[in-house]
Design a protein around this motif. Structure first.
Motif, PDB file in Angstrom:
ATOM      1  N   GLU A   1     -11.469  30.919 -61.359  1.00  0.00           N
ATOM      2  CA  GLU A   1     -10.301  30.924 -60.483  1.00  0.00           C
ATOM      3  C   GLU A   1      -9.900  32.354 -60.144  1.00  0.00           C
ATOM      4  OE1 GLU A   1      -5.642  29.564 -60.655  1.00  0.00           O
ATOM      5  OE2 GLU A   1      -7.091  28.469 -61.882  1.00  0.00           O
ATOM      6  N   MET A   2      -9.736  32.601 -58.846  1.00  0.00           N
ATOM      7  CA  MET A   2      -9.370  33.932 -58.352  1.00  0.00           C
ATOM      8  C   MET A   2      -8.289  33.764 -57.309  1.00  0.00           C
ATOM      9  SD  MET A   2     -10.389  37.132 -58.577  1.00  0.00           S
ATOM     10  CE  MET A   2      -9.982  38.636 -57.747  1.00  0.00           C
ATOM     11  N   LYS A   3      -7.119  34.369 -57.534  1.00  0.00           N
ATOM     12  CA  LYS A   3      -6.027  34.300 -56.561  1.00  0.00           C
ATOM     13  C   LYS A   3      -5.765  35.700 -56.040  1.00  0.00           C
ATOM     14  CE  LYS A   3      -3.848  30.327 -58.715  1.00  0.00           C
ATOM     15  NZ  LYS A   3      -2.645  29.811 -59.364  1.00  0.00           N
ATOM     16  N   VAL A   4      -5.821  35.834 -54.722  1.00  0.00           N
ATOM     17  CA  VAL A   4      -5.622  37.139 -54.102  1.00  0.00           C
ATOM     18  C   VAL A   4      -4.439  37.097 -53.129  1.00  0.00           C
ATOM     19  CG1 VAL A   4      -8.032  37.835 -54.344  1.00  0.00           C
ATOM     20  CG2 VAL A   4      -7.303  36.666 -52.281  1.00  0.00           C
ATOM     21  N   PRO A   5      -3.747  38.217 -52.969  1.00  0.00           N
ATOM     22  CA  PRO A   5      -2.584  38.261 -52.076  1.00  0.00           C
ATOM     23  C   PRO A   5      -2.998  38.448 -50.616  1.00  0.00           C
ATOM     24  CG  PRO A   5      -2.885  40.390 -53.085  1.00  0.00           C
ATOM     25  CD  PRO A   5      -3.928  39.473 -53.696  1.00  0.00           C
ATOM     26  N   ASP A   6      -2.064  38.207 -49.728  1.00  0.00           N
ATOM     27  CA  ASP A   6      -2.302  38.428 -48.296  1.00  0.00           C
ATOM     28  C   ASP A   6      -2.570  39.902 -47.986  1.00  0.00           C
ATOM     29  OD1 ASP A   6      -1.964  35.748 -47.757  1.00  0.00           O
ATOM     30  OD2 ASP A   6       0.157  35.946 -47.237  1.00  0.00           O
ATOM     31  N   SER A   7      -2.175  40.781 -48.874  1.00  0.00           N
ATOM     32  CA  SER A   7      -2.373  42.219 -48.650  1.00  0.00           C
ATOM     33  C   SER A   7      -3.848  42.617 -48.727  1.00  0.00           C
ATOM     34  CB  SER A   7      -1.562  43.037 -49.654  1.00  0.00           C
ATOM     35  OG  SER A   7      -1.956  42.722 -50.981  1.00  0.00           O
ATOM     36  N   LEU A   8      -4.711  41.762 -49.295  1.00  0.00           N
ATOM     37  CA  LEU A   8      -6.129  42.091 -49.429  1.00  0.00           C
ATOM     38  C   LEU A   8      -6.741  42.274 -48.046  1.00  0.00           C
ATOM     39  CD1 LEU A   8      -8.515  42.524 -51.358  1.00  0.00           C
ATOM     40  CD2 LEU A   8      -9.040  40.102 -51.071  1.00  0.00           C
ATOM     41  N   GLN A   9      -7.303  43.463 -47.817  1.00  0.00           N
ATOM     42  CA  GLN A   9      -7.862  43.798 -46.513  1.00  0.00           C
ATOM     43  C   GLN A   9      -9.372  43.857 -46.505  1.00  0.00           C
ATOM     44  OE1 GLN A   9      -5.988  47.414 -45.205  1.00  0.00           O
ATOM     45  NE2 GLN A   9      -3.953  46.554 -45.382  1.00  0.00           N
ATOM     46  N   LYS A  10      -9.981  44.242 -47.642  1.00  0.00           N
ATOM     47  CA  LYS A  10     -11.439  44.323 -47.606  1.00  0.00           C
ATOM     48  C   LYS A  10     -12.068  44.164 -48.969  1.00  0.00           C
ATOM     49  CE  LYS A  10     -12.154  49.331 -47.807  1.00  0.00           C
ATOM     50  NZ  LYS A  10     -12.794  50.450 -47.145  1.00  0.00           N
ATOM     51  N   PHE A  11     -13.266  43.595 -48.906  1.00  0.00           N
ATOM     52  CA  PHE A  11     -14.159  43.555 -50.049  1.00  0.00           C
ATOM     53  C   PHE A  11     -15.143  44.688 -49.782  1.00  0.00           C
ATOM     54  CE2 PHE A  11     -12.086  39.948 -51.062  1.00  0.00           C
ATOM     55  CZ  PHE A  11     -12.763  38.749 -51.269  1.00  0.00           C
ATOM     56  N   ASN A  12     -15.236  45.631 -50.651  1.00  0.00           N
ATOM     57  CA  ASN A  12     -16.184  46.727 -50.491  1.00  0.00           C
ATOM     58  C   ASN A  12     -17.548  46.231 -50.928  1.00  0.00           C
ATOM     59  OD1 ASN A  12     -15.832  49.178 -49.342  1.00  0.00           O
ATOM     60  ND2 ASN A  12     -14.889  50.123 -51.119  1.00  0.00           N
ATOM     61  N   ASP A  13     -18.312  45.775 -50.000  1.00  0.00           N
ATOM     62  CA  ASP A  13     -19.544  45.083 -50.308  1.00  0.00           C
ATOM     63  C   ASP A  13     -20.791  45.835 -49.878  1.00  0.00           C
ATOM     64  OD1 ASP A  13     -19.645  42.812 -51.776  1.00  0.00           O
ATOM     65  OD2 ASP A  13     -20.237  41.543 -50.109  1.00  0.00           O
ATOM     66  N   ASP A  14     -20.696  47.149 -49.748  1.00  0.00           N
ATOM     67  CA  ASP A  14     -21.824  47.930 -49.254  1.00  0.00           C
ATOM     68  C   ASP A  14     -23.053  47.834 -50.153  1.00  0.00           C
ATOM     69  OD1 ASP A  14     -20.165  48.714 -47.222  1.00  0.00           O
ATOM     70  OD2 ASP A  14     -19.641  50.621 -48.152  1.00  0.00           O
ATOM     71  N   GLU A  15     -22.839  47.796 -51.457  1.00  0.00           N
ATOM     72  CA  GLU A  15     -23.974  47.841 -52.380  1.00  0.00           C
ATOM     73  C   GLU A  15     -24.120  46.592 -53.240  1.00  0.00           C
ATOM     74  OE1 GLU A  15     -24.359  51.569 -54.448  1.00  0.00           O
ATOM     75  OE2 GLU A  15     -23.218  52.555 -52.886  1.00  0.00           O
ATOM     76  N   GLY A  16     -23.256  45.616 -53.084  1.00  0.00           N
ATOM     77  CA  GLY A  16     -23.401  44.399 -53.874  1.00  0.00           C
ATOM     78  C   GLY A  16     -22.163  43.535 -53.808  1.00  0.00           C
ATOM     79  N   GLY A  17     -22.348  42.270 -54.046  1.00  0.00           N
ATOM     80  CA  GLY A  17     -21.267  41.309 -53.950  1.00  0.00           C
ATOM     81  C   GLY A  17     -20.171  41.522 -54.978  1.00  0.00           C
ATOM     82  N   VAL A  18     -18.940  41.419 -54.538  1.00  0.00           N
ATOM     83  CA  VAL A  18     -17.783  41.553 -55.408  1.00  0.00           C
ATOM     84  C   VAL A  18     -17.839  40.514 -56.520  1.00  0.00           C
ATOM     85  CG1 VAL A  18     -15.268  41.347 -55.525  1.00  0.00           C
ATOM     86  CG2 VAL A  18     -16.321  42.565 -53.624  1.00  0.00           C
ATOM     87  N   PHE A  19     -18.262  39.304 -56.176  1.00  0.00           N
ATOM     88  CA  PHE A  19     -18.302  38.198 -57.130  1.00  0.00           C
ATOM     89  C   PHE A  19     -19.728  37.752 -57.438  1.00  0.00           C
ATOM     90  CE2 PHE A  19     -14.284  37.744 -54.749  1.00  0.00           C
ATOM     91  CZ  PHE A  19     -13.406  37.977 -55.801  1.00  0.00           C
ATOM     92  N   GLU A  20     -20.681  38.629 -57.282  1.00  0.00           N
ATOM     93  CA  GLU A  20     -22.072  38.275 -57.534  1.00  0.00           C
ATOM     94  C   GLU A  20     -22.251  37.844 -59.000  1.00  0.00           C
ATOM     95  OE1 GLU A  20     -26.449  40.369 -57.117  1.00  0.00           O
ATOM     96  OE2 GLU A  20     -24.743  41.220 -56.046  1.00  0.00           O
ATOM     97  N   ASN A  21     -23.021  36.801 -59.200  1.00  0.00           N
ATOM     98  CA  ASN A  21     -23.274  36.226 -60.524  1.00  0.00           C
ATOM     99  C   ASN A  21     -22.017  35.668 -61.186  1.00  0.00           C
ATOM    100  OD1 ASN A  21     -26.011  36.690 -60.328  1.00  0.00           O
ATOM    101  ND2 ASN A  21     -25.907  38.649 -61.379  1.00  0.00           N
ATOM    102  N   CYS A  22     -21.103  35.164 -60.374  1.00  0.00           N
ATOM    103  CA  CYS A  22     -19.916  34.446 -60.859  1.00  0.00           C
ATOM    104  C   CYS A  22     -20.118  32.984 -60.485  1.00  0.00           C
ATOM    105  CB  CYS A  22     -18.642  35.001 -60.222  1.00  0.00           C
ATOM    106  SG  CYS A  22     -18.285  36.702 -60.663  1.00  0.00           S
ATOM    107  N   SER A  23     -21.026  32.341 -61.162  1.00  0.00           N
ATOM    108  CA  SER A  23     -21.487  31.011 -60.767  1.00  0.00           C
ATOM    109  C   SER A  23     -20.442  29.911 -60.892  1.00  0.00           C
ATOM    110  CB  SER A  23     -22.729  30.629 -61.570  1.00  0.00           C
ATOM    111  OG  SER A  23     -22.439  30.694 -62.954  1.00  0.00           O
ATOM    112  N   LYS A  24     -19.386  30.124 -61.665  1.00  0.00           N
ATOM    113  CA  LYS A  24     -18.367  29.087 -61.829  1.00  0.00           C
ATOM    114  C   LYS A  24     -17.179  29.262 -60.903  1.00  0.00           C
ATOM    115  CE  LYS A  24     -19.554  27.851 -66.478  1.00  0.00           C
ATOM    116  NZ  LYS A  24     -19.092  27.558 -67.818  1.00  0.00           N
ATOM    117  N   LEU A  25     -17.207  30.293 -60.077  1.00  0.00           N
ATOM    118  CA  LEU A  25     -16.085  30.553 -59.178  1.00  0.00           C
ATOM    119  C   LEU A  25     -15.965  29.414 -58.174  1.00  0.00           C
ATOM    120  CD1 LEU A  25     -13.857  32.581 -58.508  1.00  0.00           C
ATOM    121  CD2 LEU A  25     -15.427  33.660 -56.914  1.00  0.00           C
ATOM    122  N   VAL A  26     -14.769  28.860 -58.057  1.00  0.00           N
ATOM    123  CA  VAL A  26     -14.497  27.738 -57.162  1.00  0.00           C
ATOM    124  C   VAL A  26     -13.777  28.275 -55.936  1.00  0.00           C
ATOM    125  CG1 VAL A  26     -13.251  25.548 -56.962  1.00  0.00           C
ATOM    126  CG2 VAL A  26     -14.358  26.174 -59.109  1.00  0.00           C
TER     127      VAL A  26
END
Length: 132
Positions: A93-118
């Motif tokens: 479970e991941m809750k993020v605010p409306d203020s979130l503007q970017k995932f810095n994904d240049d070199e890899g996924g923010v949630f890579e290998n988080c297989s249970k993330l819904v």
């Protein structure tokens, strides 16, 4: 008179590989969690984030395999660095605010290998993915 330093960020690698760390309560005033600050903290289960938080750096919580929930709704987070939660295998479970503007994904996924993330159909390597 006491003089307290104005601490606004958790230093890079500050608690990296602290294998016995179970809980973190970050004080108000912290705006940035530095690169790999808590990387490899395999026993870390609970993180209390301050309202002042605006950025979670690259790899900050990588391989924190005991984290199940992250709630940033009350924060001012604008950016999640690449691999910020890489390998958090119990994260569901991941809750993020409306203020979130970017995932810095240049070199890899923010949630890579988080297989249970819904929801499980999120492409965790997609920098435009939205997690609520």
């Amino acid at each position: 008179m006491t003089c307290e330093p104005n601490i606004t960020q958790v230093a890079y690698n500050a608690c990296q590989y602290a294998k016995n760390l179970i809980s973190v309560d970050l004080p108000e005033g912290i705006t940035i969690i530095g690169v790999q600050s808590f990387d490899g903290c395999i026993s870390l289960k609970e993180i209390k984030f301050p309202k002042s938080l605006t950025k979670i750096g690259a790899g900050s919580f990588s391989r924190c395999s005991s984290i199940e929930k992250v709630d940033l709704l009350h924060t001012k987070v604008q950016e999640l660095g690449y691999h910020a939660f890489y390998g958090c295998t119990k994260l569901r479970e991941m809750k993020v605010p409306d203020s979130l503007q970017k995932f810095n994904d240049d070199e890899g996924g923010v949630f890579e290998n988080c297989s249970k993330l819904v929801p499980s159909d999120i492409d965790v390597s997609d920098s435009k993915a939205v997690v609520t």
